[in-house]
Scaffold this motif. Structure first.
Motif, PDB file in Angstrom:
ATOM      1  N   ASP A  40      -1.200  13.748   6.975  1.00 42.66           N
ATOM      2  CA  ASP A  40      -0.746  15.041   6.473  1.00 42.66           C
ATOM      3  C   ASP A  40      -0.080  14.930   5.104  1.00 42.66           C
ATOM      4  O   ASP A  40       0.796  15.706   4.762  1.00 42.66           O
ATOM      5  N   ASP A  41      -0.492  13.950   4.300  1.00 42.86           N
ATOM      6  CA  ASP A  41       0.105  13.779   2.974  1.00 42.86           C
ATOM      7  C   ASP A  41      -0.104  15.022   2.115  1.00 42.86           C
ATOM      8  O   ASP A  41      -1.158  15.652   2.150  1.00 42.86           O
ATOM      9  N   ASP A  42       0.920  15.345   1.353  1.00 44.97           N
ATOM     10  CA  ASP A  42       0.852  16.426   0.370  1.00 44.97           C
ATOM     11  C   ASP A  42       0.135  15.871  -0.857  1.00 44.97           C
ATOM     12  O   ASP A  42       0.614  14.933  -1.496  1.00 44.97           O
ATOM     13  N   GLU A  43      -1.032  16.412  -1.176  1.00 45.01           N
ATOM     14  CA  GLU A  43      -1.844  15.886  -2.280  1.00 45.01           C
ATOM     15  C   GLU A  43      -1.110  15.914  -3.616  1.00 45.01           C
ATOM     16  O   GLU A  43      -1.425  15.128  -4.510  1.00 45.01           O
ATOM     17  N   ASP A  44      -0.136  16.795  -3.767  1.00 48.27           N
ATOM     18  CA  ASP A  44       0.620  16.877  -5.015  1.00 48.27           C
ATOM     19  C   ASP A  44       1.792  15.894  -5.044  1.00 48.27           C
ATOM     20  O   ASP A  44       2.240  15.490  -6.108  1.00 48.27           O
ATOM     21  N   ARG A  45       2.301  15.538  -3.883  1.00 43.09           N
ATOM     22  CA  ARG A  45       3.501  14.692  -3.826  1.00 43.09           C
ATOM     23  C   ARG A  45       3.194  13.224  -4.145  1.00 43.09           C
ATOM     24  O   ARG A  45       3.972  12.576  -4.846  1.00 43.09           O
ATOM     25  N   LEU A  46       2.104  12.670  -3.637  1.00 40.37           N
ATOM     26  CA  LEU A  46       1.813  11.269  -3.867  1.00 40.37           C
ATOM     27  C   LEU A  46       1.717  10.926  -5.357  1.00 40.37           C
ATOM     28  O   LEU A  46       2.306   9.925  -5.788  1.00 40.37           O
ATOM     29  N   PRO A  47       1.044  11.713  -6.190  1.00 36.71           N
ATOM     30  CA  PRO A  47       1.034  11.392  -7.629  1.00 36.71           C
ATOM     31  C   PRO A  47       2.432  11.390  -8.246  1.00 36.71           C
ATOM     32  O   PRO A  47       2.724  10.571  -9.123  1.00 36.71           O
ATOM     33  N   ARG A  48       3.326  12.261  -7.766  1.00 40.04           N
ATOM     34  CA  ARG A  48       4.710  12.262  -8.264  1.00 40.04           C
ATOM     35  C   ARG A  48       5.437  10.982  -7.840  1.00 40.04           C
ATOM     36  O   ARG A  48       6.197  10.408  -8.606  1.00 40.04           O
ATOM     37  N   ILE A  49       5.191  10.534  -6.596  1.00 38.35           N
ATOM     38  CA  ILE A  49       5.775   9.280  -6.121  1.00 38.35           C
ATOM     39  C   ILE A  49       5.288   8.120  -6.982  1.00 38.35           C
ATOM     40  O   ILE A  49       6.068   7.270  -7.406  1.00 38.35           O
ATOM     41  N   VAL A  50       3.987   8.091  -7.254  1.00 35.97           N
ATOM     42  CA  VAL A  50       3.407   7.015  -8.071  1.00 35.97           C
ATOM     43  C   VAL A  50       4.004   7.043  -9.481  1.00 35.97           C
ATOM     44  O   VAL A  50       4.339   5.993 -10.034  1.00 35.97           O
ATOM     45  N   ASP A  51       4.166   8.216 -10.057  1.00 28.43           N
ATOM     46  CA  ASP A  51       4.782   8.319 -11.385  1.00 28.43           C
ATOM     47  C   ASP A  51       6.203   7.759 -11.373  1.00 28.43           C
ATOM     48  O   ASP A  51       6.615   7.044 -12.294  1.00 28.43           O
ATOM     49  N   GLU A  52       6.964   8.084 -10.328  1.00 30.57           N
ATOM     50  CA  GLU A  52       8.331   7.570 -10.217  1.00 30.57           C
ATOM     51  C   GLU A  52       8.318   6.041 -10.091  1.00 30.57           C
ATOM     52  O   GLU A  52       9.124   5.344 -10.714  1.00 30.57           O
TER      53      GLU A  52
ATOM     54  N   THR B 294       0.882  -1.166   0.000  1.00 28.29           N
ATOM     55  CA  THR B 294       0.000   0.000   0.000  1.00 28.29           C
ATOM     56  C   THR B 294       0.919   1.215   0.000  1.00 28.29           C
ATOM     57  O   THR B 294       1.727   1.377   0.917  1.00 28.29           O
ATOM     58  N   VAL B 295       0.844   2.032  -1.038  1.00 30.29           N
ATOM     59  CA  VAL B 295       1.769   3.152  -1.205  1.00 30.29           C
ATOM     60  C   VAL B 295       1.181   4.395  -0.534  1.00 30.29           C
ATOM     61  O   VAL B 295       0.107   4.874  -0.919  1.00 30.29           O
ATOM     62  N   ARG B 296       1.909   4.900   0.454  1.00 36.89           N
ATOM     63  CA  ARG B 296       1.509   6.127   1.156  1.00 36.89           C
ATOM     64  C   ARG B 296       2.742   6.983   1.396  1.00 36.89           C
ATOM     65  O   ARG B 296       3.802   6.475   1.759  1.00 36.89           O
ATOM     66  N   GLU B 297       2.542   8.262   1.235  1.00 32.40           N
ATOM     67  CA  GLU B 297       3.671   9.175   1.421  1.00 32.40           C
ATOM     68  C   GLU B 297       4.155   9.163   2.864  1.00 32.40           C
ATOM     69  O   GLU B 297       5.345   9.068   3.132  1.00 32.40           O
ATOM     70  N   THR B 298       3.238   9.268   3.819  1.00 24.66           N
ATOM     71  CA  THR B 298       3.588   9.287   5.238  1.00 24.66           C
ATOM     72  C   THR B 298       2.640   8.359   5.995  1.00 24.66           C
ATOM     73  O   THR B 298       1.616   7.926   5.473  1.00 24.66           O
ATOM     74  N   ALA B 299       2.974   8.107   7.254  1.00 32.35           N
ATOM     75  CA  ALA B 299       2.114   7.284   8.103  1.00 32.35           C
ATOM     76  C   ALA B 299       1.013   8.121   8.756  1.00 32.35           C
ATOM     77  O   ALA B 299       0.112   7.573   9.379  1.00 32.35           O
ATOM     78  N   GLY B 300       1.075   9.428   8.600  1.00 25.99           N
ATOM     79  CA  GLY B 300       0.068  10.315   9.188  1.00 25.99           C
ATOM     80  C   GLY B 300      -0.992  10.696   8.174  1.00 25.99           C
ATOM     81  O   GLY B 300      -1.062  10.158   7.072  1.00 25.99           O
TER      82      GLY B 300
END
Length: 131
Positions: free
Chosen positions: A17-29, A9-15
């Motif tokens: 407070d995820d940055d809505e713009d950052r997760l799509p960039r992580i997924v693209d990478e 399960t891909v998540r930017e942080t455990a909290g």
């Protein structure tokens, strides 16, 4: 023989407070990295219910390259809120030939454990060789 089955399960942080713009960039990478792996086995990143998940699995006659393990470690670095499990049966792993191992990704850290429900492989999964 090398058999493996896993998910992340891909998540930017455990909290929360995820940055809505950052997760799509992580997924693209991650999509690029998965495309570069060029696996003939199951290797899939997709959104389900608005969240990204990676699924992977395969079975080969010999030890796989460490790509699956490296993918787990990489996800832990770039998306430390991610979590998942990778079950591995590798009869060429010294000291673990008769075990199913579990790699656990939690809070950016990958640890290895023996899967007690499936180990020892003989006699739990298979009969002893009598030939």
């Amino acid at each position: 023989m090398m058999e493996y089955h896993g998910w992340i399960t891909v998540r930017e942080t455990a909290g929360d407070d995820d940055d809505e713009d950052r997760l799509p960039r992580i997924v693209d990478e991650l999509r690029l990295r998965i495309a570069q792996m060029d696996s003939p086995y199951l290797l899939d990143l997709r959104y389900m219910n608005g969240e990204p998940f990676i699924h992977l699995g395969g079975c080969s006659n010999h030890r796989m390259t460490p790509d699956a393990v490296e993918l787990f470690e990489h996800v832990g670095v770039i998306a430390p809120g991610s979590y998942g499990l990778l079950h591995v049966r590798d009869d060429e792993d010294p000291g673990h030939e008769n075990e199913v191992r579990v790699l656990r990704l939690v809070r950016g850290v990958v640890t290895q454990h023996t899967e007690a429900l499936l180990s020892p492989c003989i006699p739990t999964l298979e009969d002893p060789f009598t030939g």
